[in-house]
Design an enzyme around this catalytic site. Structure first.
Site, PDB file in Angstrom:
ATOM      1  N   ARG A 172      49.269  13.387  76.180  1.00 16.61           N
ATOM      2  CA  ARG A 172      48.280  14.394  75.812  1.00 16.61           C
ATOM      3  C   ARG A 172      46.984  13.704  75.389  1.00 16.61           C
ATOM      4  NH1 ARG A 172      48.768  19.599  72.085  1.00 16.61           N
ATOM      5  NH2 ARG A 172      50.971  19.376  72.419  1.00 16.61           N
ATOM      6  N   THR A 198      40.845  16.234  74.549  1.00 19.53           N
ATOM      7  CA  THR A 198      40.920  17.536  75.247  1.00 19.53           C
ATOM      8  C   THR A 198      42.244  18.244  74.948  1.00 19.53           C
ATOM      9  OG1 THR A 198      41.993  16.609  77.197  1.00 19.53           O
ATOM     10  CG2 THR A 198      39.587  16.585  77.172  1.00 19.53           C
ATOM     11  N   ASP A 234      62.236  15.576  67.299  1.00 23.33           N
ATOM     12  CA  ASP A 234      61.681  14.960  68.509  1.00 23.33           C
ATOM     13  C   ASP A 234      62.831  14.501  69.403  1.00 23.33           C
ATOM     14  OD1 ASP A 234      60.772  12.793  70.306  1.00 23.33           O
ATOM     15  OD2 ASP A 234      58.844  13.207  69.368  1.00 23.33           O
ATOM     16  N   ASP A 272      62.793  10.749  70.505  1.00 21.57           N
ATOM     17  CA  ASP A 272      63.192   9.837  69.424  1.00 21.57           C
ATOM     18  C   ASP A 272      64.696   9.902  69.184  1.00 21.57           C
ATOM     19  OD1 ASP A 272      60.753   8.730  68.885  1.00 21.57           O
ATOM     20  OD2 ASP A 272      60.253  10.102  67.244  1.00 21.57           O
TER      21      ASP A 272
HETATM   22  N1  URA Z   1      59.120  17.994  71.819  1.00 20.11           N
HETATM   23  C1  URA Z   1      60.198  17.668  71.062  1.00 20.11           C
HETATM   24  O1  URA Z   1      60.851  16.659  71.294  1.00 20.11           O
HETATM   25  N2  URA Z   1      60.536  18.500  70.053  1.00 20.11           N
HETATM   26  C2  URA Z   1      59.857  19.615  69.769  1.00 20.11           C
HETATM   27  O2  URA Z   1      60.229  20.337  68.845  1.00 20.11           O
HETATM   28  C3  URA Z   1      58.737  19.934  70.576  1.00 20.11           C
HETATM   29  C4  URA Z   1      58.391  19.105  71.593  1.00 20.11           C
END
Ligand code: URA
Length: 209
Positions: A104, A108, A200, A203
């Site tokens: 990302r 922008t 995430d 992760d």
């Molecule tokens: N990406 C992720 O890994 N977790 C989220 O909650 C949103 C996007």
């Protein structure tokens, strides 16, 4: 007409409950993501075309049904999508695998391609784009657009947890694409995480933090 299919299966519900827990470690998390991908793949491939083929069993001749038509391709969105690939290949081992990487842009906030490697015959394949978390829908919609720009026509999207905002964004950008979803959560929070979500996914799959 495209469709949004939310899975309704006790095994998927149970397994999603397990990966939501913050106490679930990397090893278990990775294994269950793969198992859920396999179960969603079963549903997402329901409409694949079949053809009759005559074969011989050890007893007699008979007619069986085999997959017909387009070959398959799994396209994980890097990096969390990688966690779904092995589960998909358990069910569709002959599929090829393409990769799309997006980040990302901090100014922008739009997704920018940093990696794209696809099979040479990708435009002739039935494509399953995979990403465990459909959050804002920005990267999923951009990945689908990249495939369309290269001439791909038969594209499906699969995720494990979706926010309503993400479903809406992908549907609006790509009303022709079928979306297969493990479960739909409540919302996105101010940081773009799905609530209640699982944190995430990248992760947790790779043990990074
Ligand atoms: N990406 C992720 O890994 N977790 C989220 O909650 C949103 C996007």
């Amino acid at each position: 007409m495209s469709k949004v299919v939310v899975m309704d299966h006790p095994l998927i519900k149970h397994k999603i409950g397990l990966i939501r827990r913050k106490t679930t470690g990397t090893n278990e998390f990775r294994r269950i993501i793969s198992e859920i991908a396999e179960l969603i793949c079963y549903e997402a491939t329901r409409d694949l075309e079949l053809q009759d083929v005559e074969i011989e069993t050890p007893i007699t001749k008979t007619v069986v049904q085999e997959l017909k038509g387009r070959k398959l391709c799994v396209v994980p969105i890097l990096r969390a999508g990688l966690g779904m690939v092995d589960g998909m290949l358990e069910l569709i081992p002959a599929a090829k695998v393409g990769h799309i990487g997006l980040y990302r842009d901090p100014e922008t906030l739009k997704p920018v391609e940093y990696y794209c490697k696809l099979p040479a015959d990708v435009t002739e394949r039935e494509i399953f784009v995979v990403d465990p978390m459909l959050a804002t829908g920005g990267s999923s919609a951009a990945a689908i657009q990249m495939l369309k720009d290269k001439g791909c026509k038969h594209i499906h999207f699969m995720c494990i947890i979706a926010a309503p905002e993400g479903i809406k964004a992908v549907q609006e950008a790509h009303p022709d694409i079928d979306i297969f979803i493990g479960t739909v959560d409540e919302k996105l929070n101010e940081n773009g995480y799905i609530v209640p979500g699982l944190g995430d996914a990248g992760d947790r799959i790779f043990g990074t933090k």
